[in-house]
Design an enzyme around this catalytic site. Structure first.
Site, PDB file in Angstrom:
ATOM      1  N   ASP A 233      30.975  -6.095  65.506  1.00 33.51           N
ATOM      2  CA  ASP A 233      30.045  -6.772  64.584  1.00 33.51           C
ATOM      3  C   ASP A 233      29.214  -7.779  65.371  1.00 33.51           C
ATOM      4  O   ASP A 233      29.505  -8.086  66.523  1.00 33.51           O
ATOM      5  CB  ASP A 233      30.868  -7.465  63.479  1.00 33.51           C
ATOM      6  CG  ASP A 233      30.018  -7.803  62.266  1.00 33.51           C
ATOM      7  OD1 ASP A 233      28.841  -7.406  62.216  1.00 33.51           O
ATOM      8  OD2 ASP A 233      30.548  -8.474  61.358  1.00 33.51           O
ATOM      9  N   HIS A 373      25.735   1.698  56.242  1.00 32.26           N
ATOM     10  CA  HIS A 373      25.707   0.235  56.120  1.00 32.26           C
ATOM     11  C   HIS A 373      24.504  -0.379  56.840  1.00 32.26           C
ATOM     12  O   HIS A 373      23.757  -1.174  56.258  1.00 32.26           O
ATOM     13  CB  HIS A 373      27.014  -0.350  56.671  1.00 32.26           C
ATOM     14  CG  HIS A 373      27.130  -1.835  56.532  1.00 32.26           C
ATOM     15  ND1 HIS A 373      27.242  -2.459  55.313  1.00 32.26           N
ATOM     16  CD2 HIS A 373      27.158  -2.830  57.460  1.00 32.26           C
ATOM     17  CE1 HIS A 373      27.335  -3.772  55.487  1.00 32.26           C
ATOM     18  NE2 HIS A 373      27.289  -4.027  56.784  1.00 32.26           N
TER      19      HIS A 373
END
Ligand code: N7H
Length: 507
Positions: A233, A373
């Site tokens: 991330d 996403h």
């Protein structure tokens, strides 16, 4: 493909308040236990992320092009927050506004600026502390100004149903407007968090009560920088004119007012004291990791050559749900296999925009599903690479323990874990809220496709939770996807500039 460039045509921003950037932030406050400075930098550099500029780099850049953001007056988590090993959120209720203000005045020198976090390690504190207030918190302090943001004024609980949350999943602490503020502490050693917490408690005494505390942390070992589902991330945040030294290939560039109130790009008129503040959307997002793993195994897909094991097919499916492999490598560039070298390379891991010569953007999901996403939350060429207003800076940290062997073998979550999600923007309705409601939760976004993309399969909310395009061999196959990310609380906060803490909040 968008061609990235170095920031030269930046905005000419005159600094206000405490002056132009240059000097490191204020020195530690009077009560601080951990007052030694550091020998190593406070912030981490995780794989796939660009290195931080130094303060000297930014001063030189700004001297050349006349761009000035007063970095010593901007709280530190906003621009560089994706780089913490440990982060503690201390949510509090104000019991006594007068004594809170007195304490805050003495504590302001401990609030850490961006300039301090970019200074040499020897000028950095052992931990950084930032502070933000909910709308009810500002009211408690007698501040009734309209900050020009409807969602902030009403608070997140009032907005939760619009976001798609089930209120029954919300922890009672967050259900309402009792949370008045939050301290954010970031560092690399637990003992520093302990010292800073006890310092806060002795400084603020009975003027506040702790309502909740989340001790978040980078995951151990080689999982550092990866969230609990296993995905790297923090590798795609927008570059900010006047702050970011180099724009990485493929990285979006936004004017500073998309993040900072009152700067070019923020179109709303707000009270002058809010300049260089930002709105922080905080979400407590529980992640059902064993259940996610089981579902991807049960629905494992195949490559064209039909050579994948079930585990590889599950990894392939989950990569397509995110649009990135666990290493961070984008499926748009490496569609069939993970490529850890690509994932770890900030010069390449954002250099894509979903368009490809010889393929149609309106129908081709072979490399990245429309619902993935990262495609839903940053549509790149799907919106002509022109969108700047719906960007925000993400700075969340995972919380909770690693999955235990009994959770793994029973495919059932028994311990709370997830993401302490944070996004900064000058306009909540354009940033976090737009990404969640208008993009992730909206089945026909991105628009003008030949098929309905469906709901975003990780954080999208709504019913039915269906998406197509996840199986490249059978793109019209519809999936009904259980919800693996459960919002369990949150709040909208205003994070003021450091000078506003003294001149307005504590006045
Ligand atoms: Fe997402 N994850 O850690 O697995 N996110 N996110 N996010 N997210 C991104 O690009 C994740 C959530 C955005 O510019 C990556 O840095 C998880 C919400 C945006 O290409 C990964 C949760 C919202 C981007 C994750 C979660 C967003 C992004 C790829 C919940 C907004 C940048 C790494 C538990 C409403 C897209 C990267 C871009 C990327 C994860 C939540 C937004 C791996 C687990 C609620 C804007």
């Amino acid at each position: 493909m968008r061609i990235s460039c170095v920031l030269t045509a930046a905005f000419s921003l005159l600094s206000i308040g405490q002056g132009v950037l240059g000097v490191p932030g204020p020195s530690p406050g009077p009560n601080l236990v951990g007052r030694q400075t550091r020998t190593t930098p406070l912030l981490a550099v995780f794989p796939g992320q660009d290195t931080l500029p130094t303060l000297a780099d930014i001063i030189n850049l700004n001297a050349t092009n006349g761009t000035f953001l007063p970095l010593q007056n901007i709280q530190g988590d906003i621009f560089v927050g994706m780089k913490k090993q440990l982060e503690t959120f201390y949510f509090f209720h104000i019991n006594d506004a007068t004594s809170f203000k007195t304490a805050l005045k003495s504590y302001v020198p401990t609030i850490t600026s961006t300039a301090t976090l970019l200074s040499p390690a020897s000028s950095q504190p052992l931990a950084f502390v930032n502070i933000a207030f909910s709308s009810s918190g500002l009211k408690e302090l007698g501040i009734t100004d309209n900050l020009g943001d409807q969602q902030f004024s009403s608070g997140m609980y009032a907005d939760a149903t619009n976001l798609g949350d089930s209120l029954s999943n919300w922890k009672s602490t967050y259900a309402g407007t009792d949370i008045h503020g939050v301290f954010l502490m970031g560092t690399d050693q637990t003992s520093y968090i302990t010292s800073y917490l006890s310092d806060i408690e002795s400084t603020f005494g009975s003027s506040i009560t702790q309502l909740d505390r989340i001790d978040a942390a980078a995951r151990p070992g080689s999982e550092a920088g990866h969230e609990h589902f296993g995905f790297l991330d923090g590798i795609s945040n927008p570059a900010i004119s006047g702050f970011s030294m180099n724009v990485l290939p493929g990285q979006a560039i936004v004017p500073p007012g998309i993040i900072l109130i009152g700067r070019p790009g923020d179109a709303t008129i707000r009270p002058p004291w809010t300049l260089d503040g930002t709105f922080m959307a905080f979400r407590r997002l529980q992640q059902k990791v064993p259940e996610f793993n089981k579902w991807t195994l049960d629905n494992a897909i195949q490559n064209e050559a039909k050579t994948l094991t079930v585990q590889q097919g599950a990894d392939y499916l989950s990569a397509r749900m995110f649009g990135r492999w666990k290493s961070g490598a984008p499926t748009d560039l490496s569609p069939e296999v993970d490529d850890p070298t690509l994932g770890a390379d900030p010069q390449r891991n954002n250099n894509f925009d979903f368009s490809h010569l010889g393929s149609l953007l309106i129908s081709d999901q072979s490399k990245c599903p429309f619902s993935a996403h990262i495609r839903k939350t940053n549509p790149r060429a799907d919106l002509g690479d022109l969108n700047t207003i719906n960007h925000a800076i993400r700075a969340g940290t995972p919380y909770g323990p690693e999955v235990s062997s009994s959770e793994s073998s029973s495919n059932t979550t028994t311990q709370d874990r997830g993401l302490a999600f944070v996004e900064y923007q000058s306009n909540i309705g354009n940033g976090f809220r737009f990404q969640q409601i208008n993009w992730a939760n909206t089945a026909n976004f991105p628009p003008l496709k030949t098929v309905t993309p469906g709901i975003e399969p990780i954080v999208g909310q709504g019913s039915p939770r269906t998406a197509e395009g996840l199986d490249p061999a059978n793109q019209s196959k519809g999936y009904t996807i259980p919800q693996f990310v459960i919002p369990t609380g949150g709040e909208y906060f205003f994070m003021p500039s450091i000078s506003a803490l003294t001149s307005k909040i504590a006045a």
